[in-house]
Design an enzyme around this catalytic site. Structure first.
Site, PDB file in Angstrom:
ATOM      1  N   GLU A  46       0.864  -1.207   0.000  1.00 58.52           N
ATOM      2  CA  GLU A  46       0.000   0.000   0.000  1.00 58.52           C
ATOM      3  C   GLU A  46       0.888   1.240   0.000  1.00 58.52           C
ATOM      4  OE1 GLU A  46      -2.022  -0.924   3.724  1.00 58.52           O
ATOM      5  OE2 GLU A  46      -3.633  -1.898   2.626  1.00 58.52           O
ATOM      6  N   CYS A  79     -10.101  -0.049   8.010  1.00 59.94           N
ATOM      7  CA  CYS A  79      -9.600   1.260   8.423  1.00 59.94           C
ATOM      8  C   CYS A  79     -10.336   2.403   7.727  1.00 59.94           C
ATOM      9  CB  CYS A  79      -8.107   1.363   8.171  1.00 59.94           C
ATOM     10  SG  CYS A  79      -7.626   0.960   6.502  1.00 59.94           S
TER      11      CYS A  79
END
Lengths: 654, 654
Positions: B314, B410
């Protein structure tokens, strides 16, 4: 098929064949013996020595490491057939002695299961490549026997094949399985042809017919497995439909119509299917071959003849998904595609098969090897940004520089065996029909035994640089026979035929000019397919190439490299409608035709480094530039840099 | 900074804030309690109940699952501050009681290490997110205290912070470490501001200063580790330099000048660095913030305000590597970028920070949430081919349809806490300088305590659809103060100022129109930045966008969707130099301005499915089409299909 003798003598290919003979085969021999500095060791010969009891030690390398020795030996066989070499033959004989020593009492031969996992034979066909390695060694045995007449390896492999026949089959007590990586199927066909034994053909047919049948063998095998996965060291899960598609065992082969899964497995299987369709006259198998050919080459093939759109599983993805930068296009897969094309040509001489064969050969395959024969691409991209290859993990598999011998070194020996047997791909002949097809324009001396009698001729070719081929008949029977000359797709149907100095009309059949007459020694046919540089567009469904063009010239695909055109290759566009200028550049890597064409370069002068985005009207007019394209097969041989095959187009006046 | 009270009342944003309050917060509450059918369970509340001794069971979810409860509670705090809700407050109070029960005697609070791995506290900072979870709960405590005046969670978290201070530090006997995922640093700054305690600021400073210092803490930690990796369940290897860069611990923060590694970690850290630079006057830290801002936003940011070019880790990759299709651009990363921008604006009011903040907010962030508030994108692509997302493994991470609550969830609570505190992002005020900066044009009632006295005004805004903003002063001191109005980058510097009906010249400072005068209640300022649809080009180094343009209109980036333009979106090109027509479409997902423009579609009529490549001159002229673009934030809300932000350009007359 008529028995053919073909010896290549060609301005373009001789140097490749020589390179294989003088550099690749010796270099690979060093590699197999772990003597290449800075390269990952192969362990392949050492494994055989351990299995033969000549050395102590642990098995090294991949589970399919034996196949590297097999592919090398197969290449040696082809090379010796065309160019006897007593030293090389002696080395090969020694390797064959070693292989024979490594064979077990019952005929079994595989160093992984002999050295590392005794007692686990045939327990993990899903992963363990046992029949795959057997297949490659059978191919080696057949090639070596054909070249030298020596039967030792052939006998070894017949014993192994006989043992395999005792183990596998539908009869009670036999294992009703097949290999996780197809290869044995096409090898058994070769063994059948070399020995005349029908049972090897039957065994090949069994493996092809069983594949994907219900209940699924691999699902059962994994369900009952007590061992661990070779790769993950965990309990093998029962494969999903997608995992079965990876090895083309998701459904029976006759019901497959789309190329899926691991691309090398797929094309090896398709080649065997075509072999069997030809030998057995099985119409449903032929239909499946035609469907799979069409899907593979019309919807899932790169313009370079590369196949496999993703490195995840080295696999096909889906129709028209042909990304240029995250591509796989493995060298071995294009070689497998050539095997498939060759089998289809033997089944039915249609020029489309040869067009694809030529495309894969002149671009993806020879582009994979460096000009020194010692460095290889596994992945053959159509677009490279070296920095992204280094830093963006999604591009790590795309290398900007050819690598030395790999840990998984399937590609280099596959290149060697293909190039050293290239003489087998130029012609097919039908003895009964008294017909010889010329598929590839590669200078060669060829002779054929037709029903009408012996035919011999000499092909001379100026390809890939000029579209001029001559065929001089050196021996001909008194009866008529037919010469069929391929009208290559790149000629757009324009090809001039001259016989003994007279321009001649010709009949076209399946993409070939067919000339049936009584020939006499001294007759000269000149064949001139139009070979000009041209711009090629991709099907609109291939999203990656929208708004772009590729440069092709004859069988060669071209590319732009940073060394010739500066960096930021994507900022360049090509002017459609202007002339493509071809120039033979003697200084370029042994000589090659380069192409120059007018283009545009996005103007970067007014851009600041702190402005990532700005109004488009702030852009200045693009700069006029001359683009210089080189054949794709030569890319990456000068200095590392950006490269692209597909180039943005701009129209004249913009 | 002056104390500000800001309440949003805005035609565009009210519905978002309402959606968060009425749907997202309740829905996420259900999710935290594992009551969403067909979605992966969260386990988050259950973990606290187990840790509190109220329930038996095993820990569930990610190692950082606690942070989802914290982020939810933080969002609740902001929501209650703006919109009291007794039921919601009671639910929150109950959660806080639960959290307090889960706290250990010494102040420690983390359900993973309490329930699943007792005795392993602080042994795997590299992976275990302990301080990260602490940070999120501290942010929640501060927000909840600010909203309700209730100290319970604040006290709990002060006790935890005090304990952390006893554990970590440079003094002998303390652990000289820091977290594997930055977050505690910015949270401790907030705790310092809420409590006035200097030691929390010092602790934040310690964590920032220690990071990346030699000898490297994580290298030591992994070297000495006896446990196994949380992720791989294998012995943790000593991290390489690249692995340390993943969590920005490869070198001291003041020596970092390029955004690297996991993008959320990076921007959370940069935000804390900016906080500390402001509070401590540390010039070297400020310089690092400016460098990292410039690199992140000028060289590694998508036009949508997305950051992170690869799903592998990421992470950032390198300058100008911004692929649109294999992108990551995580929602949380853009939110973190907004945090960073907000801190930089507090440090120095330069319009560039607000331009980026607005870009990320109006595009990447709100685009991540479906119009029903219940589905989210984690990855926010600029180019989507749904079939590739399904079948090509290199694109699996790019979803064409927003997903329900994720296993690693998240993003949704991060969106909720940002949107419910959006009032904190509109203005900054300097009491000493008697100056109020308006960064965002969002309708709101605002009041500020300046040195000169209290100021109150009402902002009304027609953004993003029209460039018209009015500010009516409702309360003003007798002394002069300065209003600074951002000149947005999209206005290209063209913005008209009218005060009480008179067109007025203005001075420009750092990208703001500054008007210093004695204001009186009833004064009306009208601010009209030019808001027109325009085509944007990307820097030539961004190879992915070569030859392409994006449509922008004010703060909004636009895109082409299949539902409006048919499939094969890449076959479309936009005519530069023709008019972009803006139309307010009341029927489009609650109303939005759509843009139509003349374009071209590659002509596919003459293509056969069995022709992948052909001479470009066989292509027919492209078809003239009208392209319809919709705001990026609305994409994927109608039906799944292809989408692109960057569109090929063609010039008029072609």
């Amino acid at each position: 098929m008529g028995a053919a003798q073909v010896r290549i003598s060609d301005g373009f290919w001789d140097s490749y064949i020589e390179l294989v003979r003088e550099t690749v085969i010796p270099y690979q021999w060093e590699a197999l013996n772990d003597r290449i500095a800075d390269a990952e060791p192969s362990y392949a010969i050492r494994n055989f020595r351990i299995a033969a009891g000549l050395e102590e030690g642990e098995y090294g390398g991949m589970v399919f490491q034996d196949s590297d020795v097999a592919k090398w030996l197969e290449a040696v066989g082809y090379s010796l057939a065309n160019h006897p070499d007593a030293d090389l033959e002696q080395t090969a004989d020694e390797v064959i002695d070693l292989i024979a020593l490594a064979q077990q009492e019952d005929g079994y031969l595989n160093t992984y299961f002999t050295v590392k996992a005794p007692g686990e034979r045939w327990t993990n066909l899903y992963e363990a490549h046992e029949l795959y390695c057997a297949g490659h060694m059978i191919e080696a045995a057949v090639a070596y026997y054909a070249a030298t007449g020596k039967r030792k390896l052939l006998d070894v492999m017949c014993r192994f094949a006989d043992y395999i026949e005792r183990v596998f089959g539908r009869e009670p007590g036999k294992l009703r399985g097949y290999d996780g990586h197809q290869e044995i199927e096409l090898a058994l066909v070769k063994l059948h042809k070399a020995t005349g034994e029908e049972r090897y053909l039957e065994l090949a047919k069994y493996f092809v017919d069983e594949r994907g049948a219900e209940p699924n063998f691999f699902a059962e095998e994994c369900r009952q497995s007590v061992g661990l996965s070779i790769w993950t060291k965990q309990k093998l899960p029962v494969p999903s439909a997608g995992q079965l598609a990876y090895l083309q065992a998701h459904r029976p082969v006759r019901e497959q119509d789309t190329a899926v899964g691991h691309s090398v497995r797929a094309v090896y299987m398709y080649a065997a299917m075509a072999d069997l369709a030809g030998l057995t006259g099985d119409a449903s198998l032929l239909a499946a071959c035609r469907r799979l050919w069409a899907n593979t080459t019309k919807k899932q093939m790169y313009i370079t003849g590369g196949i496999g759109s993703t490195h995840h599983g080295e696999a096909f993805t889906f129709d028209y998904d042909l990304p240029n930068d995250t591509i796989y296009a493995e060298t071995c897969a294009s070689i497998g595609l050539i095997f498939f094309a060759q089998r289809m040509l033997q089944l039915e001489a249609k020029s489309d098969y040869a067009d694809v064969l030529e495309r894969a050969l002149y671009n993806n395959v020879i582009g994979s090897m460096s000009q020194d024969g010692k460095h290889y691409f596994y992945v053959n991209p159509l677009e490279v940004w070296p920095k992204a290859s280094q830093i963006n993990p999604g591009r790590h598999h795309v290398k900007a520089v050819r690598q030395k011998w790999f840990g998984c070194s399937c590609c280099p020996p596959n290149v060697a065996r293909l190039l050293s047997s290239l003489n087998d791909y130029i012609y097919t002949a039908s003895a009964a029909d008294n017909m010889i097809h010329t598929h590839l324009f590669i200078g060669s001396e060829a002779s054929f035994a037709l029903a009408a009698g012996k035919v011999a001729f000499i092909q001379q070719s100026n390809l890939p640089w000029e579209g001029r081929v001559s065929i001089e008949i050196t021996e001909a029977p008194n009866e008529a026979f037919t010469l069929a000359l391929r009208i290559p797709s790149w000629s757009r149907g324009k090809a001039a035929l001259t016989i003994n100095g007279s321009r001649t009309e010709y009949k076209v059949e399946n993409g070939y000019a067919v000339i049936c007459r009584v020939w006499t020694a001294g007759d000269v046919v000149v064949w001139e397919p139009e070979l000009t540089a041209q711009l090629t567009a991709a099907h609109p469904e291939i999203r990656a190439n929208a708004g772009k063009a590729a440069i092709e010239r004859g069988p060669l695909v071209y590319c732009l490299e940073e060394v010739d055109n500066g960096n930021r290759i994507p900022s360049l566009s090509i002017l459609t409608g202007t002339e493509l200028q071809s120039t033979y550049d003697t200084g370029l890597l042994g000589g090659a035709v380069t192409i120059t064409v007018e283009g545009r370069a996005d103007n970067r002068n007014s851009w600041q480094s702190d402005t990532p985005y700005r109004p488009i009207e702030n852009n200045e007019q693009p700069t006029s530039v001359t683009l210089r394209a080189v054949p794709y097969y030569l890319w990456g041989n000068r200095q590392p840099g950006e490269m692209t095959v597909w180039i943005r187009t701009a129209a004249v006046g913009v």
